[in-house]
Scaffold this active site. Sequence first.
Site, PDB file in Angstrom:
ATOM      1  N   GLY A 193      37.072  42.991  50.985  1.00 46.13           N
ATOM      2  CA  GLY A 193      37.232  41.754  51.459  1.00 46.13           C
ATOM      3  C   GLY A 193      36.684  40.726  52.162  1.00 46.13           C
ATOM      4  N   SER A 194      35.541  40.679  51.540  1.00 46.05           N
ATOM      5  CA  SER A 194      34.268  39.511  51.570  1.00 46.05           C
ATOM      6  C   SER A 194      34.995  38.426  51.987  1.00 46.05           C
ATOM      7  CB  SER A 194      33.105  39.334  51.260  1.00 46.05           C
ATOM      8  OG  SER A 194      32.763  39.247  49.789  1.00 46.05           O
ATOM      9  N   ASN A 195      35.885  37.531  51.001  1.00 44.06           N
ATOM     10  CA  ASN A 195      36.395  36.559  50.608  1.00 44.06           C
ATOM     11  C   ASN A 195      37.602  36.609  51.421  1.00 44.06           C
ATOM     12  OD1 ASN A 195      35.511  34.819  48.379  1.00 44.06           O
ATOM     13  ND2 ASN A 195      35.383  36.730  47.274  1.00 44.06           N
TER      14      ASN A 195
ATOM     15  N   ARG B 143      54.605  48.380  36.394  1.00 43.16           N
ATOM     16  CA  ARG B 143      53.669  47.000  37.187  1.00 43.16           C
ATOM     17  C   ARG B 143      54.910  46.629  37.561  1.00 43.16           C
ATOM     18  NH1 ARG B 143      51.533  42.410  34.034  1.00 43.16           N
ATOM     19  NH2 ARG B 143      50.134  44.024  33.155  1.00 43.16           N
TER      20      ARG B 143
ATOM     21  N   ARG C 214      44.775  43.995  40.710  1.00 38.20           N
ATOM     22  CA  ARG C 214      46.005  44.115  39.670  1.00 38.20           C
ATOM     23  C   ARG C 214      46.289  42.631  38.685  1.00 38.20           C
ATOM     24  NH1 ARG C 214      48.845  48.893  39.366  1.00 38.20           N
ATOM     25  NH2 ARG C 214      50.605  47.864  39.080  1.00 38.20           N
ATOM     26  N   ILE C 215      46.640  43.023  37.557  1.00 34.92           N
ATOM     27  CA  ILE C 215      47.696  41.561  37.111  1.00 34.92           C
ATOM     28  C   ILE C 215      49.357  41.464  37.484  1.00 34.92           C
ATOM     29  CG2 ILE C 215      48.781  40.666  34.433  1.00 34.92           C
ATOM     30  CD1 ILE C 215      46.638  41.981  33.565  1.00 34.92           C
TER      31      ILE C 215
ATOM     32  N   ASN D  76      44.153  31.988  42.647  1.00 42.18           N
ATOM     33  CA  ASN D  76      43.084  33.418  42.211  1.00 42.18           C
ATOM     34  C   ASN D  76      41.516  32.750  42.648  1.00 42.18           C
ATOM     35  OD1 ASN D  76      42.204  35.872  41.755  1.00 42.18           O
ATOM     36  ND2 ASN D  76      42.187  35.212  39.417  1.00 42.18           N
TER      37      ASN D  76
ATOM     38  N   HIS E 229      38.198  33.621  40.943  1.00 38.93           N
ATOM     39  CA  HIS E 229      37.913  34.741  39.416  1.00 38.93           C
ATOM     40  C   HIS E 229      35.987  34.020  39.289  1.00 38.93           C
ATOM     41  CE1 HIS E 229      37.803  36.613  35.670  1.00 38.93           C
ATOM     42  NE2 HIS E 229      37.450  35.267  35.054  1.00 38.93           N
TER      43      HIS E 229
ATOM     44  N   SER F  67      35.619  30.062  39.965  1.00 42.15           N
ATOM     45  CA  SER F  67      36.401  29.244  39.943  1.00 42.15           C
ATOM     46  C   SER F  67      38.309  29.437  40.755  1.00 42.15           C
ATOM     47  CB  SER F  67      37.509  29.074  38.571  1.00 42.15           C
ATOM     48  OG  SER F  67      36.397  29.047  37.369  1.00 42.15           O
TER      49      SER F  67
ATOM     50  N   LEU G 219      46.611  36.033  31.588  1.00 42.78           N
ATOM     51  CA  LEU G 219      45.061  36.338  33.105  1.00 42.78           C
ATOM     52  C   LEU G 219      44.278  35.295  32.866  1.00 42.78           C
ATOM     53  CD1 LEU G 219      43.882  38.588  34.768  1.00 42.78           C
ATOM     54  CD2 LEU G 219      42.562  39.495  32.492  1.00 42.78           C
ATOM     55  N   ASP G 220      44.270  35.137  34.227  1.00 41.99           N
ATOM     56  CA  ASP G 220      42.900  34.178  34.267  1.00 41.99           C
ATOM     57  C   ASP G 220      43.345  32.856  33.574  1.00 41.99           C
ATOM     58  OD1 ASP G 220      41.637  35.818  36.469  1.00 41.99           O
ATOM     59  OD2 ASP G 220      41.103  36.705  34.573  1.00 41.99           O
TER      60      ASP G 220
ATOM     61  N   GLU H  32      31.035  32.006  46.336  1.00 42.76           N
ATOM     62  CA  GLU H  32      32.757  31.815  46.460  1.00 42.76           C
ATOM     63  C   GLU H  32      33.375  31.558  48.048  1.00 42.76           C
ATOM     64  OE1 GLU H  32      34.353  35.539  45.094  1.00 42.76           O
ATOM     65  OE2 GLU H  32      32.965  35.956  43.513  1.00 42.76           O
TER      66      GLU H  32
HETATM   67  C1  GAR Z   1      34.968  38.156  44.282  1.00 49.27           C
HETATM   68  O1  GAR Z   1      33.791  38.288  43.372  1.00 49.27           O
HETATM   69  C2  GAR Z   1      36.203  37.685  43.450  1.00 49.27           C
HETATM   70  O2  GAR Z   1      35.918  36.920  42.857  1.00 49.27           O
HETATM   71  C3  GAR Z   1      36.078  38.900  42.094  1.00 49.27           C
HETATM   72  O3  GAR Z   1      36.352  40.175  43.344  1.00 49.27           O
HETATM   73  C4  GAR Z   1      35.636  40.028  43.759  1.00 49.27           C
HETATM   74  C5  GAR Z   1      36.450  40.751  45.816  1.00 49.27           C
HETATM   75  O4  GAR Z   1      35.099  40.334  46.262  1.00 49.27           O
HETATM   76  N1  GAR Z   1      38.282  39.201  41.838  1.00 49.27           N
HETATM   77  C6  GAR Z   1      38.186  39.254  40.276  1.00 49.27           C
HETATM   78  O5  GAR Z   1      37.351  39.912  39.392  1.00 49.27           O
HETATM   79  C7  GAR Z   1      39.683  39.164  40.001  1.00 49.27           C
HETATM   80  N2  GAR Z   1      39.667  39.240  38.836  1.00 49.27           N
HETATM   81  P1  GAR Z   1      35.051  40.459  48.539  1.00 49.27           P
HETATM   82  O6  GAR Z   1      36.192  41.763  47.884  1.00 49.27           O
HETATM   83  O7  GAR Z   1      34.484  40.814  48.653  1.00 49.27           O
HETATM   84  O8  GAR Z   1      36.167  39.107  48.724  1.00 49.27           O
END
Ligand code: GAR
Length: 221
Positions: free
Chosen positions: A15-17, A66, A92-93, A108, A110, A137, A145-146, A175
Amino acid sequence: MAALPRIAVLASGRGSNLQAILDAIAGGRLDAEVAGVFGDRPDAMALARVAPELAWSRDARGYADRAAFDAEIADAVAASRPDWIVLAGYMRILGDVFLSRFRGRVLNIHPSLLPAHRGLRTHARAIAAGDAEHGASVHFVVPELDAGAVIAQARVPVLPGDTAESLAARVLELEHPLLVGVLRLAVAGRIAERGATVELDGHPLFTPLQLGSTLDPRVLP
Ligand code: GAR
């Protein structure tokens, strides 16, 4: 005063984002509120970053398929009345059950320079491919996906001796401002998905915005 735009965040891990979003709101750099944090793993650290009444989670492994899980998380997200939905480390997709309800409002982040390295283990794959540059991105989410239209990217060099971990750390640092910068545009109503293209201020964006130029939060109004 008009109600603040509402952002729902889906997260599976650290959860840093999400924290970057919360910090930007608290610091007056993002005029929005977090409507809820939604997770597929009840032990995810991300869920503990907000007040308990804002956190929703179910263990996705307990569902038949799903579509069943997606229907339930979609109901919870809808109930939070979001303007924007952000996948911030959501692993998850999301299928049509979810996207048919929210398409055009789901972003999203990525960890690659899309269209390079969709999917998992992006940092290791960038090193293995001999890429000189790597990054992250932010894109609109579509069922493939992506694969959705890319709004903005942040770039870092791949350095000699980089490991997947060292490269991931260099990307993660960018990010956070990248995601906040895109959300500033989103909540201001400046970006929209038009088919496979992004519109910025009503004009097609033929190449993604780059962090450090127009996307830099300090130069945006
Ligand atoms: C981040 O690097 C994000 O870009 C990546 O997971 C990490 C989550 O970090 N996302 C993916 O790989 C999605 N396919 P966070 O939990 O610290 O935000």
